[in-house]
Each structure stands twice: as structure tokens, then as C-alpha cells.
Design an enzyme around this catalytic site. Structure first.
Site, PDB file in Angstrom:
ATOM      1  N   HIS A 197      -0.172   4.436   0.438  1.00 50.11           N
ATOM      2  CA  HIS A 197      -0.749   5.564   1.150  1.00 50.11           C
ATOM      3  C   HIS A 197      -1.131   5.110   2.558  1.00 50.11           C
ATOM      4  O   HIS A 197      -1.014   3.929   2.883  1.00 50.11           O
ATOM      5  CB  HIS A 197      -1.967   6.120   0.410  1.00 50.11           C
ATOM      6  N   LYS A 233       0.853  -1.184   0.000  1.00 50.15           N
ATOM      7  CA  LYS A 233       0.000   0.000   0.000  1.00 50.15           C
ATOM      8  C   LYS A 233       0.892   1.239   0.000  1.00 50.15           C
ATOM      9  O   LYS A 233       1.836   1.335   0.792  1.00 50.15           O
ATOM     10  CB  LYS A 233      -0.883  -0.025   1.247  1.00 50.15           C
TER      11      LYS A 233
END
Length: 233
Positions: free
Chosen positions: A115, A113
Site C-alpha cells: 500500500h 509494502k
């Protein structure tokens, strides 16, 4: 680190046979003719994805937790490899807490991921002695990936906890190997493997049942073990 399983000298036990019966009742352990990844025709199939409601998952977690605590394996936290290991680790952590052993857990994403918190690991910080929780070990690939993630985080893999050890020779393509995937993890990766139940437990349960519809599956499974099985381990 010594790599024994918790049940080297036991052919079967009550917890394992209870688990086999539960798996049959839940429709997770099925009998018939099923093609495996190795291209073999197996007379039984175990699909942990079918522990698919709260009652079944809760009971499954009880078997995992009891086997882990009885094994004597020393651990600080649980790790569930994506995807099946994620609900397993969460459920087992809940059951361990209910039994008075509150342990953190973490799991991984398949894709990092970029973010928010970022990265591939989710949950508690991965530290200390980490038990990997999964349904089965098919080829050891998931275990190797989990070991790498745990070590990269600075923690120590402590062992692998699985539901069923098929005690079956592994395969690479069309080549049959002399060892099982569990033996590979235990002997080559030097990591203890603890199973709730084994193929020996399954056969023992079928041999002892008073249900003729279940008992009839013992012979084809015994023949399959004679063809593809490994020595008890």
C-alpha cells in the site's frame, strides 16, 4: 570495473587507529571470548548496533564520510541494506552534506509494502553509481542482495563501505574457505570494498597503546589472525 580497496598498500593509518580507539571507548569493540557465526572463538567482538545514541552515531558517520571521500570512489548516492545499513546510510548522508557533498540515499524493507508507495525500496530513486553502506561483511549475502536490488532499479553498484574488515577466512558450514568475505566481494563480485579500519589496524593500535589493559589483548588477537586470517588485501 577494477576492484581494488582504497588501502591495498597501507597497514594502518591515523583515521583507522582513531576509529579503533573510538570503538573501544564506545564499548562497540570488546575483548574477551566470543563465538562467531562460523563457530570460532574470537578474542574480540565488534557490534555496530551499540553506536546507539546521537553523539556516537554522529561521530561514526564522520569516520564513514571521511573514509569514503578519501577513497576516491566515484558515487552518486548511498544505499543502506536493512537493517543496520539504514541508520548508517542516513547518518553518513547527513555528514556528507555537512562536508559539502550532498548525496541522496535509499534503503530497502525486508518485506514489500503493498500500500502507499509500495515496493521494497524507500527514499531517493535508486539511480547512477550507488555505494552500499554496512557495518561489516560477514558472508557477502547482504551485498549480493543489495547488488540485485540496485541493478533491478537500473542503477550501478559502485562499491561497499564498511566499518571493519576482519581480514578473516570465510566459512561455509564447517568448511573453511581460502578467502575472506571482503575478498569474495572484491574478487568474485568485482566490487570495490572500502573499510574504515581492518584487523591490521586493530593490532597496530593495540601494539602502540600506552594502556597495559588494552595492550594485553594484542597477543591473543595476533594468534587468532595467525589461525584464521587472510593475507593483507
Amino acid at each position: 570495473m577494477p576492484p581494488p580497496t582504497s588501502r591495498d598498500t597501507l597497514a594502518s593509518d591515523e583515521l583507522a587507529q582513531d576509529f579503533v580507539r573510538f570503538s573501544v571507548e564506545a564499548g562497540v569493540l570488546r575483548f574477551g571470548e566470543f563465538k562467531t557465526k562460523a563457530g570460532r572463538l574470537s578474542p574480540y567482538f565488534f557490534n555496530a548496533g551499540l553506536f546507539d545514541d546521537g553523539a556516537k552515531l554522529g561521530r561514526l558517520a564522520g569516520f564513514y564520510a571521511r573514509r569514503l571521500l578519501d577513497s576516491g570512489l566515484q558515487f552518486d548516492m548511498l544505499f543502506g541494506p536493512a537493517y543496520k545499513g539504514i541508520p548508517l546510510a542516513a547518518a553518513v548522508a547527513i555528514e556528507l552534506a555537512r562536508l559539502g557533498r550532498n548525496a541522496p540515499f535509499a534503503y530497502n524493507r525486508k518485506e514489500a509494502k503493498d500500500h502507499g508507495e509500495g515496493g521494497t525500496l524507500v527514499g531517493a530513486p535508486v539511480r547512477g553509481r550507488v555505494v552500499i553502506i554496512d557495518d561489516v561483511i560477514s558472508a557477502g549475502t547482504s551485498v549480493r542482495e543489495s547488488i540485485s536490488m540496485i541493478q533491478t532499479a537500473g542503477a550501478t553498484p559502485a562499491g561497499v563501505l564498511i566499518a571493519l574488515d576482519r581480514q578473516e577466512r570465510a566459512a561455509e558450514g564447517t568448511q573453511e574457505l581460502a578467502w575472506s568475505a571482503v575478498q569474495f566481494v572484491r574478487d568474485r563480485l568485482q566490487l570495490p570494498v572500502v573499510a574504515i579500519a581492518t584487523l591490521a589496524d586493530l593490532l597496530q593500535t593495540l601494539s602502540n597503546t600506552a594502556d597495559p589493559a588494552l595492550a594485553e589483548h594484542a597477543a591473543p588477537i595476533a594468534a587468532y589472525r595467525d589461525r584464521y586470517g587472510v593475507a593483507a588485501h
